[in-house]
Design a protein around this motif. Structure first.
Motif, short mmCIF file in Angstrom:
data_model
loop_
_atom_site.label_atom_id
_atom_site.label_comp_id
_atom_site.label_asym_id
_atom_site.label_seq_id
_atom_site.Cartn_x
_atom_site.Cartn_y
_atom_site.Cartn_z
N THR A 27 0.85 -1.11 0.09
CA THR A 27 0.14 -0.17 -0.21
C THR A 27 0.71 1.32 -0.15
N GLN A 28 1.63 1.32 0.94
CA GLN A 28 2.62 2.37 0.92
C GLN A 28 3.73 2.60 -0.64
N PHE A 29 3.70 1.56 -1.11
CA PHE A 29 4.81 1.49 -2.33
C PHE A 29 3.64 2.02 -3.37
N ARG A 30 2.72 1.69 -3.41
CA ARG A 30 1.78 2.17 -4.53
C ARG A 30 1.36 3.52 -4.26
N GLN A 31 1.39 4.24 -2.81
CA GLN A 31 0.70 5.42 -2.95
C GLN A 31 1.99 6.20 -3.03
N ASN A 32 3.13 5.92 -2.77
CA ASN A 32 4.25 6.80 -3.03
C ASN A 32 5.12 6.56 -4.27
N GLY A 33 4.64 5.36 -5.03
CA GLY A 33 5.36 5.18 -6.12
C GLY A 33 4.88 6.00 -7.40
N MET A 34 5.89 5.77 -8.53
CA MET A 34 5.49 6.39 -9.75
C MET A 34 5.14 5.21 -10.67
N GLN A 35 4.09 5.37 -11.45
CA GLN A 35 3.71 4.18 -12.37
C GLN A 35 4.09 4.69 -13.88
N THR A 36 4.54 3.57 -14.51
CA THR A 36 5.06 3.82 -16.02
C THR A 36 5.06 2.38 -16.64
N GLN A 37 5.26 2.76 -17.96
CA GLN A 37 5.25 1.40 -18.31
C GLN A 37 6.78 1.07 -18.93
N GLY A 38 6.93 -0.29 -18.96
CA GLY A 38 8.34 -0.62 -19.49
C GLY A 38 8.35 -1.93 -20.35
N ILE A 39 9.53 -2.44 -20.73
CA ILE A 39 9.64 -3.42 -21.65
C ILE A 39 10.49 -4.46 -21.18
N VAL A 40 10.39 -5.76 -21.43
CA VAL A 40 10.91 -6.96 -20.73
C VAL A 40 12.45 -7.08 -21.85
N ARG A 54 14.02 -14.27 -13.60
CA ARG A 54 13.45 -13.06 -13.38
C ARG A 54 13.79 -12.28 -14.74
N PRO A 55 12.64 -11.17 -14.58
CA PRO A 55 12.92 -10.34 -15.86
C PRO A 55 13.82 -9.28 -15.69
N VAL A 56 14.60 -8.80 -16.63
CA VAL A 56 15.40 -7.64 -16.94
C VAL A 56 14.39 -6.60 -17.48
N VAL A 57 14.03 -5.32 -17.07
CA VAL A 57 13.03 -4.60 -17.35
C VAL A 57 13.63 -3.12 -17.77
N GLN A 58 13.25 -2.43 -18.78
CA GLN A 58 13.89 -1.20 -19.14
C GLN A 58 12.45 -0.02 -19.21
N PHE A 59 12.77 0.89 -18.61
CA PHE A 59 11.64 2.13 -18.36
C PHE A 59 12.21 3.37 -18.23
N ASN A 60 11.55 4.10 -18.53
CA ASN A 60 11.97 5.50 -18.56
C ASN A 60 11.33 6.32 -17.06
N THR A 61 12.01 6.64 -16.28
CA THR A 61 11.19 7.61 -15.24
C THR A 61 10.59 8.73 -15.62
N HIS A 62 10.07 9.54 -14.84
CA HIS A 62 9.11 10.79 -15.10
C HIS A 62 10.08 11.83 -15.44
N GLU A 63 11.31 11.64 -14.84
CA GLU A 63 12.46 12.81 -14.85
C GLU A 63 13.13 12.56 -16.20
N GLY A 64 12.91 11.32 -17.08
CA GLY A 64 13.54 10.97 -18.43
C GLY A 64 14.74 10.08 -18.22
N LYS A 87 5.60 -5.61 -23.06
CA LYS A 87 5.48 -4.45 -22.25
C LYS A 87 4.58 -4.67 -21.01
N VAL A 88 4.97 -4.21 -19.98
CA VAL A 88 4.61 -4.21 -18.65
C VAL A 88 4.35 -2.75 -17.93
#
Length: 109
Positions: A27-40, A54-64, A87-88
């Protein structure tokens, strides 16, 4: 027989405490976290007490910032759960984007 029931009760209480702590963390992680899309990018076989993929994922943060990281928080399986190029959706910790959780249908996996 009595010691068995005491041990069983203690085990059940510890399991319940673990589940409640995990739910609170989610719950804390979801409330304080940032949601985005990534790719495996790929799946890595991780050796250990329990060897899993375990998957290795690449994604961009909201800061780029581009993050490429192994999903160490999700449930590892004996067979890959995700395929290369899939895509995840994920939630990452704003102050530490390498700490992330993949979500499926709004639930952490």
């Amino acid at each position: 027989p009595t010691s068995f029931f005491i041990a069983l009760t203690i085990g059940a209480l510890l399991l319940l405490a673990y589940v409640k702590l995990h739910e609170r963390w989610d719950t804390q992680f979801r409330q304080n976290g940032m949601q985005t899309q990534g790719i495996v990018l790929r799946n890595e076989f991780c050796w250990g007490e329990t060897s899993v993929f375990r998957p290795v994922v690449q994604f961009n943060t909201h800061e780029g910032e581009i993050i490429e990281a192994l999903d160490e928080n999700g449930l590892g399986l004996a067979v890959p759960r995700f395929y290369k190029g899939q895509k995840v959706m994920l939630v990452y910790e704003k102050t530490n984007p390498r700490n992330f959780r993949i979500t499926t249908n709004g639930q952490f996996v």
